[in-house]
Design an enzyme around this catalytic site. Structure first.
Site, PDB file in Angstrom:
ATOM      1  CG  HIS A  83      -0.579   0.276   2.497  1.00 34.12           C
ATOM      2  ND1 HIS A  83      -0.256  -0.696   3.414  1.00 34.12           N
ATOM      3  CD2 HIS A  83      -0.394   1.447   3.133  1.00 34.12           C
ATOM      4  CE1 HIS A  83       0.118  -0.123   4.547  1.00 34.12           C
ATOM      5  NE2 HIS A  83       0.035   1.176   4.410  1.00 34.12           N
ATOM      6  CG  ASP A 219       0.414  -4.105   2.814  1.00 31.09           C
ATOM      7  OD1 ASP A 219       0.938  -3.586   1.807  1.00 31.09           O
ATOM      8  OD2 ASP A 219      -0.403  -3.503   3.541  1.00 31.09           O
ATOM      9  CB  SER A 651       2.843   1.621   6.310  1.00 29.22           C
ATOM     10  OG  SER A 651       1.585   1.309   6.823  1.00 29.22           O
TER      11      SER A 651
HETATM   12  N1  ARG Z   1      -4.724   0.492   7.772  1.00 32.22           N
HETATM   13  C1  ARG Z   1      -3.454   0.567   7.108  1.00 32.22           C
HETATM   14  C2  ARG Z   1      -2.887   1.992   7.218  1.00 32.22           C
HETATM   15  O1  ARG Z   1      -3.366   2.750   8.005  1.00 32.22           O
HETATM   16  C3  ARG Z   1      -3.546   0.121   5.681  1.00 32.22           C
HETATM   17  C4  ARG Z   1      -4.257   1.065   4.765  1.00 32.22           C
HETATM   18  C5  ARG Z   1      -4.289   0.631   3.327  1.00 32.22           C
HETATM   19  N2  ARG Z   1      -5.182  -0.465   3.077  1.00 32.22           N
HETATM   20  C6  ARG Z   1      -6.533  -0.346   2.877  1.00 32.22           C
HETATM   21  N3  ARG Z   1      -7.255  -1.411   2.718  1.00 32.22           N
HETATM   22  N4  ARG Z   1      -7.170   0.826   2.846  1.00 32.22           N
HETATM   23  O2  ARG Z   1      -2.310   2.598   6.372  1.00 32.22           O
HETATM   24  N1  GLU Z   2      -1.197   1.347   7.681  1.00 34.61           N
HETATM   25  C1  GLU Z   2      -0.492   2.357   8.420  1.00 34.61           C
HETATM   26  C2  GLU Z   2       0.472   3.152   7.541  1.00 34.61           C
HETATM   27  O1  GLU Z   2       0.242   3.330   6.378  1.00 34.61           O
HETATM   28  C3  GLU Z   2       0.224   1.732   9.550  1.00 34.61           C
HETATM   29  C4  GLU Z   2      -0.771   1.226  10.465  1.00 34.61           C
HETATM   30  C5  GLU Z   2      -0.939   2.097  11.669  1.00 34.61           C
HETATM   31  O2  GLU Z   2      -1.549   3.186  11.598  1.00 34.61           O
HETATM   32  O3  GLU Z   2      -0.437   1.629  12.692  1.00 34.61           O
HETATM   33  O4  GLU Z   2       1.430   3.704   7.994  1.00 34.61           O
END
Ligand code: ARG
Ligand code: GLU
Length: 721
Positions: A83, A219, A651
């Site tokens: 991502h 990921d 991330s």
């Molecule tokens: N929750 C993760 C973060 O905060 C992954 C976000 C990307 N993935 C998604 N399905 N939207 O970045």
């Molecule tokens: N998915 C988050 C990012 O893009 C990391 C997950 C979190 O917020 O801990 O950095």
């Protein structure tokens, strides 16, 4: 005896929150090394961060300023999340070469793809410059005046910083601007895409599984840093060569077990750990619920269209994911703050602070006013902070407003700079308009707009409602759908043909046409109310709040001596340490700490846009063809969780074992623990990582990219020699 009991209590209570924190790497030896060793770490703090010799920090990069990456080969190979690399993969994706859908694997250096604008930044050195930045700053200065004085000092410190010609530097405030550090950095701007799995692996589970454990997402994506012939940073050139790093990470093939030590090294973005109880309670009961309700409406509308229409699905997938990401996180945050009783916990802490402060005249003088002042200010600012959330959340979801603002900026440019001003501005407006219009669907935007007007006029504070909108809704007897429908008919600046025609006109004609759009006045009116009636008070109160938060931070560090403090995340390099652990989100439920390829298959829904799988992966699963990457029992690991304190920006962060070997990539947190941005709780806060062996299995067995595997150094730390 009393002392002994107090001491024992301290010892007993330590492990409960000892894994909390995003620590400054240069302070580990002073603050954390012994605790890290007691959790199982086998290396020294000096091996993690050193300015004198290569250390682990030299293998960690800020990836594009929004994620983290790590160097894993002597030829500059970098790993980050799928991502995080998503936009780069998307940029190279066409209908013929659908890399997002099918994955991409370069077969040689020559096939690695350039990404203009993408960069990675190494941290060379971190120096404490608090004294220099604070020199001559009046303690009572607040807001823009303080900012100006501080900025001047920061600039002087930065200008004087010793650094090589290939390096840059910046100064940033920590602990609510009680401390300042200088960062000397080196940025490489030729970063090429090497490989990415198909979305059905890299984004497996998509929005349904986002923020959720148990997780089964691969990921990751692979990039490579290129440098000039002298190995120094260079603009893109086909003559650039793979970068030779100071340090690259070794990769452990031995896997993880419960309670294993884990270290996450990366660039967390923003946290608020030192808010007073009242602020946390406001977030839980007012700000978060308002934002969640608005996004809930927008998502419901968009989702219904996406399910009906393939074209809209493609146009809105990425926007939907962005809106959904915070929406779901805030819900987890509210849940976590409620279950963990964060308000009561913070209140107890404040009572203790107040008691200690009251007992010492010198502290009473300095800190006696802090909490009463903060309480008063947060209370007074609440209606403004909520109104601000309503305004920002509602109008940022209406794409017509984005287009209107662009067009309005042309009018302003024309008024200030005539034809020339208009022409210059037009060069900036055209690409933004084109980009927006390309993925714009009027039916979707209209439905979102109408649905959100209901919230704007009924749920938000009526004193801050724009008169134009109130009048329009009165005229239409409250029928938002009809009103919005007419509005879009009369304001057709959202399709490519109308936009093209508009920009063919000469500046005076174009400006006249833009002025005739009623929607532009309507959005300007709403913006005007916001800028005149909400923002100034909010900002003024916030400046005061910042001042008291700074004094509160200083006070806590002086008064709560048994506590170790770490600064809030601010996109600078940090270390979080912890252990692989299960967790119990609610009564009667325990989650295991790891997942398996078997679980990937259990979630498989052929043809589904979130849970489809590549045939090849299913074949490998059936044949159990996992090479060197399987568990001892022959199963294939996928993800795991631990207690590391992480946030957005982490991330892609490397997850290291007790010896500093790479064991995984951080990519998410478990839903029940997303409150860790405000209130970390070791019993439910877990970060989610993809097991490095799954990454290697996909690269090697699934993609057949052996040339990449050969670059890496694999180790077996758990095998007794
Ligand atoms: N929750 C993760 C973060 O905060 C992954 C976000 C990307 N993935 C998604 N399905 N939207 O970045
Ligand atoms: N998915 C988050 C990012 O893009 C990391 C997950 C979190 O917020 O801990 O950095």
């Amino acid at each position: 005896m009393k002392k002994l009991i107090a001491f024992l209590l301290l010892i007993v209570s330590l492990p409960a929150f000892a894994d909390e924190g995003m620590w400054l790497p240069q302070l580990l030896s002073k603050l954390n090394e012994s605790r890290m060793k007691s959790l199982g770490m086998k290396i020294s703090a000096e091996e993690i961060y050193s300015v004198n010799k290569g250390s682990l920090k030299d293998a960690v990069v800020s990836f594009g300023g929004f994620c983290t990456g790590e160097v894993i080969s002597s030829k500059g190979l970098v790993l980050t999340n799928h991502h995080c690399g998503y936009d780069a993969v998307q940029d190279h994706t066409t209908l013929e070469n659908n890399y997002l859908r099918d994955g991409f694997w370069s077969k040689s250096f020559n096939e690695e793809l350039t990404n203009p604008g993408l960069f990675v930044t190494f941290i060379k050195r971190i120096d404490d410059v608090t004294k220099e930045v604070m020199a001559g700053i009046d303690k009572n200065l607040i807001g823009p005046d303080r900012q100006a004085a501080i900025s001047k000092n920061m600039k002087a410190v930065n200008d004087a910083a010793k650094k090589a010609s290939t390096q840059e530097s910046f100064v940033r405030g920590f602990f609510e601007d009680n401390q300042y550090y200088l960062f000397v950095t080196e940025t490489y701007k030729d970063v090429r895409l090497v490989g990415a799995p198909p979305s059905s692996i890299g984004k497996y589970g998509s929005d349904t599984d986002n923020w959720v454990w148990p997780r089964h997402t691969g990921d990751f994506s692979v990039f490579r840093i290129y440098a000039g012939k002298d190995n120094a940073p260079a603009e893109y050139s086909k003559d650039n060569v793979p970068y030779t790093p100071v340090k690259s990470l070794n990769i452990s093939l031995d896997g993880i077990a419960e309670n294993d030590f884990t270290l996450v090294f990366g660039f967390p973005g923003r946290t608020q750990q030192y808010l007073p109880a009242i602020a946390v309670e406001q977030i839980r009961t007012q700000n978060d619920p308002a934002k969640i309700a608005i996004r809930d409406r927008a998502l419901t509308v968009i989702d219904a269209f996406m399910r009906r229409d393939e074209q809209i699905k493609i146009q809105y997938a990425s926007k939907y994911a962005r809106i959904q990401n915070s929406y779901k996180k805030w819900q987890g945050e509210v849940l976590g703050l409620t279950r963990a009783n964060a308000f009561a916990k913070k209140t107890d802490y404040e009572n203790e602070f107040t008691k200690r402060v009251a007992a010492k005249p010198e502290w009473k003088e300095k800190y006696g006013e802090v909490l009463p002042s903060l309480n008063k200010l947060y209370e007074e600012n609440l209606q403004y902070s909520v109104a601000r959330d309503y305004y920002n959340e509602i109008f940022s979801k209406i794409e017509l407003q984005k287009l209107a603002l662009q067009l309005n900026s042309l009018v302003t440019a024309y008024e200030n700079g005539g034809d020339k001003g208009y022409e210059a501005r037009l060069q900036r407006v055209i690409p933004v308009m084109q980009e927006t219009v390309k993925d714009f669907s009027a039916p979707v935007d209209k439905a979102v707009f109408a649905s959100l007007m209901d919230v704007y006029l009924n749920d938000a504070n009526k004193n801050f409602a724009a008169p134009t909108i109130v009048a329009a809704m009165e005229k239409y007897n409250g029928d938002a759908t009809k009103w919005v429908d007419d509005l879009y008919k009369a304001n057709q600046f959202y399709d490519s043909a109308s936009v093209r025609n508009l920009f063919l006109k000469n500046p005076a004609e174009a400006v006249a046409a833009i002025r005739s759009f009623t929607a532009i006045n309507l959005f300007s009116d709403a913006a005007d109310i916001y800028q005149k009636q909400i923002q100034p008070t909010y900002n003024a109160k916030n400046d005061e709040i910042e001042k008291w938060q700074r004094i509160y931070m200083e006070g806590q560090m002086e008064v709560m001596t048994e506590k170790k403090f770490y600064p809030d995340a601010n996109s600078t390099m940090r270390v979080a340490y912890g252990q692989v652990k299960t967790y119990q989100p609610r009564d009667g439920v325990t989650f295991d700490y790891k997942t398996d390829l078997k679980g990937v298959m259990e979630k498989y829904v052929p043809g589904d846009y979130e849970f489809d799988l590549p045939v090849k992966l299913i074949d490998l699963y059936k044949k159990k063809d996992y090479g060197a990457y399987a568990n001892k029992d022959g199963s294939m690991p996928v993800c795991f969780i631990a207690t590391n304190h992480t946030t957005g920006g982490n991330s892609g962060s490397p997850v290291l074992d007790a010896y500093g070997n790479l064991i995984g990539l951080n990519f998410d947190r478990a839903w029940e623990g997303t409150m860790s941005d405000i209130n970390y709780d070791a019993s439910i806060c877990r970060n989610i990582m993809v097991d490095i062996r799954y990454v290697l299995f996909i690269i090697d067995k699934f993609a057949g990219a052996k040339r990449l595997i050969e670059e890496m150094k694999m180790v077996h730390p758990k095998v007794k020699k």
